[in-house]
Motif scaffolding. Structure first.
Motif, short mmCIF file in Angstrom:
data_model
loop_
_atom_site.label_atom_id
_atom_site.label_comp_id
_atom_site.label_asym_id
_atom_site.label_seq_id
_atom_site.Cartn_x
_atom_site.Cartn_y
_atom_site.Cartn_z
N SER A 142 10.98 -11.99 1.14
CA SER A 142 10.21 -11.20 0.18
C SER A 142 10.05 -9.82 0.80
N GLY A 144 7.94 -5.90 0.38
CA GLY A 144 6.85 -5.19 -0.27
C GLY A 144 6.82 -3.72 0.06
N CYS A 158 5.49 -6.39 -4.48
CA CYS A 158 6.19 -7.42 -3.71
C CYS A 158 7.35 -7.92 -4.55
N THR A 160 10.24 -10.77 -4.78
CA THR A 160 10.40 -12.11 -4.24
C THR A 160 11.29 -12.96 -5.16
N VAL A 172 3.54 -11.18 3.09
CA VAL A 172 4.07 -9.84 2.84
C VAL A 172 3.04 -8.97 2.12
N ILE A 173 2.34 -9.55 1.17
CA ILE A 173 1.31 -8.81 0.42
C ILE A 173 0.21 -8.32 1.35
#
Length: 263
Positions: A142, A144, A158, A160, A172-173
């Motif tokens: 993923s 971001g 993000c 994904t 990741v967020i």
């Protein structure tokens, strides 16, 4: 129960394209070195021209607000005209993922705030953050970004896919949210130092492990292999490892431990 740092998830084609355009700012993006060549491709030319208009008209805020409020401008109309291959199928997948992400964030956000206060000394947090979800065709990752060109709203993105579990996505967020919180709390660091520190937190970092989002810490992150950050990685990673292994975050912030001052 009210959840602070609530994620307001946006799943719109035009929002995903807007967020993708931001990535043209990345210093290791090959398009930066020769955008005029990519512009010769008719489909790519439309995307690059939108970015040109966003900068020429300083329209990032206006465009994002227009997407939220469904008020069209020339830019949003052009964004909507761009095709994302198999978008209807992708949208269904993203809607499903958004529910998983929301539930997991509700579960993890208290610990995220507690640990980030200790590690970074944050005093301010957002009540809510806008999250643009998009599709990443690379199955194992993923990706971001912090969308710093949008000033009127706290918004991140993000990208994904269905192979990424909610823990990997939220990891990741949280990386991008940390960038936003550093700015919100008026902590001013050199860009490279900020990126190295946050990259060691998450994804697959020391904060990830504390939050139960990742079992293992990847000490050699992708950004460490980028030449523009190599010197900072070599300087800081050993000290950051010591900071977490000795649980020094219970005594002082990472900035105090590294003797870093806001610039």
């Amino acid at each position: 129960m009210t959840v602070d740092m609530k994620l307001k998830i946006i799943i719109k084609k035009e929002a995903a394209i807007l967020a993708a355009l931001y990535d043209l700012y990345c210093p290791y993006n090959p398009i930066i070195t020769s955008p005029h060549i990519y512009y010769l491709n008719p489909e790519f030319a439309k995307i690059l021209y939108i970015k040109y208009l966003l900068e020429k008209e300083d329209a990032w805020d206006k465009t994002f607000t227009g997407i939220l409020e469904e008020k069209d401008s020339n830019i949003t109309k052009t964004l909507k005209s761009i095709e994302i291959y198999n978008w209807n199928t992708i949208k269904k997948m993203l809607i499903k993922k958004s529910k998983e992400i929301t539930n997991l964030n509700n579960e993890k956000i208290k610990n995220f705030k507690d640990y980030s206060k200790k590690i970074f000394g944050f005093k301010k947090y957002f009540k809510e953050i806008y999250l643009i979800l998009g599709f990443n065709p690379i199955i194992k990752a993923s990706y971001g970004n912090a969308l710093t060109t949008i000033k009127t709203h706290p918004v991140i993105s993000c990208f994904t896919n269905e192979k990424q579990n909610p823990q990997q996505i939220l990891d990741v967020i949280y990386h991008e949210i940390l960038h936003k919180l550093i700015k919100l709390n008026n902590i001013k660091l050199e860009e490279k130092i900020e990126e190295v520190i946050i990259d060691q937190m998450c994804p697959k970092g020391y904060l990830s492990k504390l939050l139960g989002l990742s079992e293992k810490i990847h000490e050699e992150h992708l950004l460490a292999r980028q030449e523009w950050l190599r010197e900072e990685y070599e300087k800081l990673t050993g000290k950051i490892k010591e900071y977490f292994e000795k649980q020094i975050y219970n005594e002082k912030t990472i900035f105090n431990f590294l003797n870093l001052k806001s610039i």
